[in-house]
Write an enzyme that holds these catalytic residues in place. Structure first.
Site, PDB file in Angstrom:
ATOM      1  N   ARG A  63       0.823  -1.220   0.000  1.00 42.24           N
ATOM      2  CA  ARG A  63       0.000   0.000   0.000  1.00 42.24           C
ATOM      3  C   ARG A  63       0.856   1.270   0.000  1.00 42.24           C
ATOM      4  O   ARG A  63       0.425   2.308  -0.475  1.00 42.24           O
ATOM      5  CB  ARG A  63      -0.910   0.017   1.224  1.00 42.24           C
ATOM      6  CG  ARG A  63      -2.033  -0.986   1.148  1.00 42.24           C
ATOM      7  CD  ARG A  63      -2.752  -1.098   2.458  1.00 42.24           C
ATOM      8  NE  ARG A  63      -1.831  -1.482   3.528  1.00 42.24           N
ATOM      9  CZ  ARG A  63      -2.196  -1.828   4.750  1.00 42.24           C
ATOM     10  NH1 ARG A  63      -3.458  -1.825   5.074  1.00 42.24           N
ATOM     11  NH2 ARG A  63      -1.299  -2.164   5.661  1.00 42.24           N
ATOM     12  N   LYS A 172       5.332 -18.482   6.764  1.00 37.67           N
ATOM     13  CA  LYS A 172       4.689 -18.975   7.984  1.00 37.67           C
ATOM     14  C   LYS A 172       4.110 -17.780   8.738  1.00 37.67           C
ATOM     15  O   LYS A 172       4.591 -16.671   8.531  1.00 37.67           O
ATOM     16  CB  LYS A 172       5.683 -19.765   8.834  1.00 37.67           C
ATOM     17  CG  LYS A 172       6.600 -18.899   9.713  1.00 37.67           C
ATOM     18  CD  LYS A 172       7.209 -19.664  10.856  1.00 37.67           C
ATOM     19  CE  LYS A 172       7.481 -18.727  12.002  1.00 37.67           C
ATOM     20  NZ  LYS A 172       8.161 -19.214  13.114  1.00 37.67           N
ATOM     21  N   HIS A 202      11.918 -21.528   6.909  1.00 35.07           N
ATOM     22  CA  HIS A 202      13.277 -21.126   6.526  1.00 35.07           C
ATOM     23  C   HIS A 202      14.343 -22.037   7.136  1.00 35.07           C
ATOM     24  O   HIS A 202      15.472 -22.064   6.680  1.00 35.07           O
ATOM     25  CB  HIS A 202      13.540 -19.652   6.855  1.00 35.07           C
ATOM     26  CG  HIS A 202      13.718 -19.390   8.309  1.00 35.07           C
ATOM     27  ND1 HIS A 202      12.666 -19.164   9.146  1.00 35.07           N
ATOM     28  CD2 HIS A 202      14.825 -19.345   9.078  1.00 35.07           C
ATOM     29  CE1 HIS A 202      13.107 -18.985  10.371  1.00 35.07           C
ATOM     30  NE2 HIS A 202      14.417 -19.088  10.366  1.00 35.07           N
ATOM     31  N   LYS A 206      18.468 -23.750   5.692  1.00 36.04           N
ATOM     32  CA  LYS A 206      19.751 -23.601   6.378  1.00 36.04           C
ATOM     33  C   LYS A 206      20.703 -24.723   5.970  1.00 36.04           C
ATOM     34  O   LYS A 206      20.306 -25.890   5.927  1.00 36.04           O
ATOM     35  CB  LYS A 206      19.557 -23.683   7.900  1.00 36.04           C
ATOM     36  CG  LYS A 206      18.936 -22.444   8.508  1.00 36.04           C
ATOM     37  CD  LYS A 206      18.754 -22.666  10.008  1.00 36.04           C
ATOM     38  CE  LYS A 206      18.002 -21.542  10.640  1.00 36.04           C
ATOM     39  NZ  LYS A 206      18.755 -20.312  10.742  1.00 36.04           N
ATOM     40  N   GLU A 240      16.130 -20.078  22.411  1.00 39.39           N
ATOM     41  CA  GLU A 240      16.432 -18.697  22.000  1.00 39.39           C
ATOM     42  C   GLU A 240      16.713 -17.868  23.249  1.00 39.39           C
ATOM     43  O   GLU A 240      16.045 -18.042  24.270  1.00 39.39           O
ATOM     44  CB  GLU A 240      15.243 -18.092  21.260  1.00 39.39           C
ATOM     45  CG  GLU A 240      14.900 -18.810  19.973  1.00 39.39           C
ATOM     46  CD  GLU A 240      13.713 -18.155  19.273  1.00 39.39           C
ATOM     47  OE1 GLU A 240      13.941 -17.473  18.277  1.00 39.39           O
ATOM     48  OE2 GLU A 240      12.587 -18.319  19.755  1.00 39.39           O
ATOM     49  N   ASP A 259       4.260 -21.289  17.222  1.00 38.32           N
ATOM     50  CA  ASP A 259       5.298 -20.481  16.567  1.00 38.32           C
ATOM     51  C   ASP A 259       6.528 -21.314  16.194  1.00 38.32           C
ATOM     52  O   ASP A 259       7.148 -21.057  15.174  1.00 38.32           O
ATOM     53  CB  ASP A 259       5.704 -19.336  17.511  1.00 38.32           C
ATOM     54  CG  ASP A 259       6.650 -18.358  16.849  1.00 38.32           C
ATOM     55  OD1 ASP A 259       6.369 -17.947  15.706  1.00 38.32           O
ATOM     56  OD2 ASP A 259       7.685 -18.009  17.464  1.00 38.32           O
ATOM     57  N   HIS A 264       9.303 -25.618  12.894  1.00 38.19           N
ATOM     58  CA  HIS A 264      10.745 -25.896  12.926  1.00 38.19           C
ATOM     59  C   HIS A 264      11.082 -27.216  13.632  1.00 38.19           C
ATOM     60  O   HIS A 264      11.866 -28.017  13.123  1.00 38.19           O
ATOM     61  CB  HIS A 264      11.503 -24.763  13.619  1.00 38.19           C
ATOM     62  CG  HIS A 264      11.224 -23.407  13.026  1.00 38.19           C
ATOM     63  ND1 HIS A 264      11.046 -23.221  11.679  1.00 38.19           N
ATOM     64  CD2 HIS A 264      11.116 -22.192  13.590  1.00 38.19           C
ATOM     65  CE1 HIS A 264      10.817 -21.930  11.447  1.00 38.19           C
ATOM     66  NE2 HIS A 264      10.851 -21.293  12.591  1.00 38.19           N
ATOM     67  N   LYS A 364      11.783 -19.186  24.681  1.00 38.85           N
ATOM     68  CA  LYS A 364      12.364 -17.848  24.517  1.00 38.85           C
ATOM     69  C   LYS A 364      12.977 -17.411  25.829  1.00 38.85           C
ATOM     70  O   LYS A 364      12.605 -17.894  26.894  1.00 38.85           O
ATOM     71  CB  LYS A 364      11.267 -16.863  24.120  1.00 38.85           C
ATOM     72  CG  LYS A 364      10.733 -17.136  22.739  1.00 38.85           C
ATOM     73  CD  LYS A 364      10.280 -15.873  22.061  1.00 38.85           C
ATOM     74  CE  LYS A 364       9.916 -16.141  20.627  1.00 38.85           C
ATOM     75  NZ  LYS A 364      11.072 -16.199  19.732  1.00 38.85           N
TER      76      LYS A 364
HETATM   77  N1  LIG Z   1       9.883 -10.417   9.528  1.00 33.10           N
HETATM   78  C1  LIG Z   1      10.421 -11.588   9.608  1.00 33.10           C
HETATM   79  O1  LIG Z   1      11.594 -11.754   9.927  1.00 33.10           O
HETATM   80  C2  LIG Z   1       9.607 -12.835   9.290  1.00 33.10           C
HETATM   81  C3  LIG Z   1      10.193 -14.095   9.471  1.00 33.10           C
HETATM   82  C4  LIG Z   1       9.468 -15.240   9.141  1.00 33.10           C
HETATM   83  C5  LIG Z   1       8.182 -15.118   8.634  1.00 33.10           C
HETATM   84  N2  LIG Z   1       7.633 -13.883   8.484  1.00 33.10           N
HETATM   85  C6  LIG Z   1       6.280 -13.800   7.933  1.00 33.10           C
HETATM   86  O2  LIG Z   1       6.309 -12.984   6.775  1.00 33.10           O
HETATM   87  C7  LIG Z   1       5.101 -12.247   6.668  1.00 33.10           C
HETATM   88  C8  LIG Z   1       5.419 -10.746   6.624  1.00 33.10           C
HETATM   89  O3  LIG Z   1       6.049 -10.383   7.823  1.00 33.10           O
HETATM   90  P1  LIG Z   1       6.712  -8.962   8.047  1.00 33.10           P
HETATM   91  O4  LIG Z   1       7.447  -9.046   9.319  1.00 33.10           O
HETATM   92  O5  LIG Z   1       7.428  -8.505   6.835  1.00 33.10           O
HETATM   93  O6  LIG Z   1       5.415  -8.051   8.268  1.00 33.10           O
HETATM   94  P2  LIG Z   1       5.325  -6.452   8.165  1.00 33.10           P
HETATM   95  O7  LIG Z   1       6.624  -5.802   8.425  1.00 33.10           O
HETATM   96  O8  LIG Z   1       4.152  -6.088   8.994  1.00 33.10           O
HETATM   97  O9  LIG Z   1       5.002  -6.206   6.638  1.00 33.10           O
HETATM   98  C9  LIG Z   1       3.813  -6.612   6.058  1.00 33.10           C
HETATM   99  C10 LIG Z   1       3.665  -6.075   4.638  1.00 33.10           C
HETATM  100  O10 LIG Z   1       2.319  -6.325   4.258  1.00 33.10           O
HETATM  101  C11 LIG Z   1       1.621  -5.110   4.056  1.00 33.10           C
HETATM  102  N3  LIG Z   1       0.363  -5.204   4.839  1.00 33.10           N
HETATM  103  C12 LIG Z   1       0.230  -5.276   6.189  1.00 33.10           C
HETATM  104  N4  LIG Z   1      -1.083  -5.395   6.544  1.00 33.10           N
HETATM  105  C13 LIG Z   1      -1.800  -5.402   5.408  1.00 33.10           C
HETATM  106  C14 LIG Z   1      -3.188  -5.502   5.112  1.00 33.10           C
HETATM  107  N5  LIG Z   1      -4.120  -5.633   6.043  1.00 33.10           N
HETATM  108  N6  LIG Z   1      -3.573  -5.455   3.826  1.00 33.10           N
HETATM  109  C15 LIG Z   1      -2.663  -5.329   2.900  1.00 33.10           C
HETATM  110  N7  LIG Z   1      -1.332  -5.224   3.113  1.00 33.10           N
HETATM  111  C16 LIG Z   1      -0.893  -5.279   4.341  1.00 33.10           C
HETATM  112  C17 LIG Z   1       2.539  -3.990   4.503  1.00 33.10           C
HETATM  113  O11 LIG Z   1       2.635  -2.989   3.521  1.00 33.10           O
HETATM  114  P3  LIG Z   1       1.815  -1.674   3.352  1.00 33.10           P
HETATM  115  O12 LIG Z   1       1.430  -1.251   4.730  1.00 33.10           O
HETATM  116  O13 LIG Z   1       2.720  -0.733   2.655  1.00 33.10           O
HETATM  117  O14 LIG Z   1       0.704  -2.182   2.496  1.00 33.10           O
HETATM  118  C18 LIG Z   1       3.924  -4.610   4.495  1.00 33.10           C
HETATM  119  O15 LIG Z   1       4.551  -4.423   3.250  1.00 33.10           O
HETATM  120  C19 LIG Z   1       4.249 -12.652   7.867  1.00 33.10           C
HETATM  121  O16 LIG Z   1       3.414 -13.717   7.495  1.00 33.10           O
HETATM  122  C20 LIG Z   1       5.284 -13.144   8.870  1.00 33.10           C
HETATM  123  O17 LIG Z   1       4.752 -14.069   9.783  1.00 33.10           O
HETATM  124  C21 LIG Z   1       8.318 -12.736   8.801  1.00 33.10           C
END
Ligand SMILES: NC(=O)c1ccc[n+]([C@@H]2O[C@H](COP(=O)([O-])OP(=O)(O)OC[C@H]3O[C@@H](n4cnc5c(N)ncnc54)[C@H](OP(=O)(O)O)[C@@H]3O)[C@@H](O)[C@H]2O)c1
Length: 515
Positions: A63, A172, A202, A206, A240, A259, A264, A364
């Protein structure tokens, strides 16, 4: 004692030899944390390694109102901060030419139409033959509208039909329980057939996790003893030292079981316990992994009460620094009953593992960060050296596969202390990955993105695997729901976990490995 690694150049068994075909990679959630920390650095490194065909286009979608130029600036900052290699300006210039951005709302069809139009234009300009890899780097609440949007927009090409392909990578958590994971699978399958769905865990990307398979199946000497005749028990630990960081809202609904254990730990369990697949490919490896999960002995409510322990950290000291308890973390209820630790004992009802307990634990804010699998062998059947042992029994042999940190494999055995009449001491034969080996290795996301581009799903979770793991977790959750709320917190941050977890394993005359 340390063992020198002897390496020989040879084909990488995990990697198809051919470079991926030109494709458009669409990242939903391009402005998010995962994209910044993992995906953009991984794509940059693939580009440096000439693993991204020059015609590729990486199209970010979210967005946030960015232009291509703003997305490229964001990507450059992300790569500078998180790439395993420092940024190189000519490599960057090449990579950034393939980055594009479309602002849009997932719930809004005109946004999807704009994305389609941009994709078609880019494919035409860059000579991309209509291959698409969609990465859902968004919260699970956004999965449904994106899948609908992709279906309505006609983005998916049915598997095996025509020369082009469309694949989807899903992050996930994949569902919240068995029912929601089934619903999600059903929804995804309305647009993408199973062969085009790449569910990321992920851990499977590894190096050290992949090495479990190589260690087991590229060596002839371990398989004969990898069974109930020689193995006393197996411990899988994912500890962790960090807390929940900024993820209080998510963690309150998830807890350690959902989680970490559902994905994992279950992956590690199935890799260590599976039979040899008949070939190294997505079908046969995953068939064997899922059989392990299907053979996990069902846990009755009583089994769950006896064989599982949950915990939640209170305030404590980690790495010399005082840290708050879980209930004091941001976005956490002050009376929260969410578990930040879980330990359990399970059995795999199969000939190889009958009556061998598997002890799993994850938590954790523990004393130390450590992910490992330890195979503890039975003691020598007849002890010749009793009179030389000064009271203490000989410790059993243990083979430890260290996933992180300090990645490597070690085997503990007994030797004679030189010069003494017959004094015995434990020694460890240790293989440690060279720091340079691992630093030069691709990250998990590099491996997994490349595999998805090449159509190799071996290191991704299949629908039946995910659902079977959820079935195990659901039985635990429903038994816990019948118990009164636990007396949390029950371990201090910076310790090895709750005392009840020690009792669980000590009741069987065994001990957790030192954290
Ligand atoms: N971060 C990590 O290290 C990590 C690790 C493993 C798995 N994951 C998984 O990867 C996914 C993303 O995680 P993240 O940490 O990157 O999340 P994040 O930082 O909250 O980013 C989410 C993205 O989705 C968009 N978004 C959020 N809510 C939305 C909604 N209601 N409608 C449309 N777009 C929306 C946001 O962009 P805009 O606001 O610009 O639209 C942003 O680009 C999740 O499923 C998480 O569980 C993340």
């Amino acid at each position: 004692m340390s063992a020198q690694a002897t390496t020989a150049a040879g084909p990488d068994m995990f990697r198809a030899e051919q470079a991926p075909e030109p494709c458009a990679i669409v990242i939903f959630g391009a402005s998010g944390d995962l994209t910044r920390r993992m995906l953009l650095p991984a794509l940059y490194n693939l580009s440096v390694d000439a693993q991204l065909p020059p015609q590729c286009a990486v199209v970010g979608f979210a967005r946030t109102e960015w232009s291509d130029e703003e997305f490229r600036e964001h990507a450059r900052a992300a790569v500078s901060e998180f790439s395993r290699r420092p940024i190189d300006s000519s490599a960057w210039d090449r990579f950034c030419q393939s980055l594009f951005y479309v602002p849009g709302d997932y719930d809004n069809m005109p946004s999807h139409a704009r994305l389609t139009e941009r994709l078609e234009r880019l494919e035409h300009e860059r000579g991309i033959p209509g291959n698409h890899l969609y990465h859902l780097a968004v919260p699970p609440s956004a999965f449904a509208s994106i899948i609908h949007g992709l279906g309505e927009g006609g983005h998916a090409v049915p598997h095996g039909e025509g020369a082009n392909w469309s694949r989807v990578i899903v992050e996930k958590p994949f569902g919240h329980d068995l029912e929601s994971s089934r619903e999600l699978n059903k929804l995804i399958h309305t647009v993408f057939p199973e062969d085009d769905v790449y569910r990321i865990d992920h851990y499977l990307g590894k190096e050290t996790v992949q090495n479990i398979l190589v260690f087991r199946f590229a060596n002839g000497i371990f398989e004969p003893i990898w069974n109930r005749r020689y193995v006393d028990h197996i411990q899988v630990t994912v500890a962790e030292s960090i807390g929940i960081e900024e993820r209080g809202g998510y963690y309150e609904e998830a807890g350690a079981l959902r989680d970490m254990l559902q994905n994992h730990l279950m992956q590690l369990l199935s890799l260590v316990a599976m039979e040899a697949p008949i070939a190294f490919n997505g079908r046969w490896v995953r068939d064997e992994k899922v059989k392990v999960l299907q053979a996990v002995r069902p846990l009755s409510t009583e089994d769950v009460w006896i064989s599982t322990v949950r915990g939640q950290y209170g305030p404590g000291v980690v790495g010399g620094r005082p840290v708050p308890g879980y209930r004091q973390e941001r976005d956490v209820r002050p009376t929260s009953a969410t578990e930040t630790y879980v330990a359990l004992k399970m059995y795999i009802d199969a000939w190889r593992w009958a009556d061998v307990p598997f002890y799993l634990r994850t938590g954790k804010r523990l004393k130390k960060r450590s992910t490992e699998i330890a195979i503890q062998f039975k003691r020598a059947p007849h002890l010749l050296f009793r009179e030389f042992l000064e009271g203490a029994p000989l410790a059993p042999n243990v083979l430890t596969m260290r996933i992180q940190p300090d990645e490597g494999i070690s085997l503990m055995f007994h030797t004679k202390v030189p010069g003494s009449p017959l004094k015995i001491r434990p020694m460890t034969m240790d293989f440690t990955y060279g720091a340079t080996d691992l630093a030069a290795a691709p990250t998990a996301y590099e491996t997994l993105l490349l595999d998805a581009m090449q159509g190799d799903a071996t290191l991704f979770a299949r629908s039946d695997e995910v659902e079977t793991a959820w079935g195990i977790v659901d039985s635990i959750l429903s038994a816990w729901a019948e118990l009164p709320p636990p007396a949390f917190p029950n371990y201090a941050a910076g310790t090895a976990g709750p005392e009840a977890a020690n009792k669980l394993i000590e009741a069987d005359g065994r001990r957790w490995r030192e954290l």
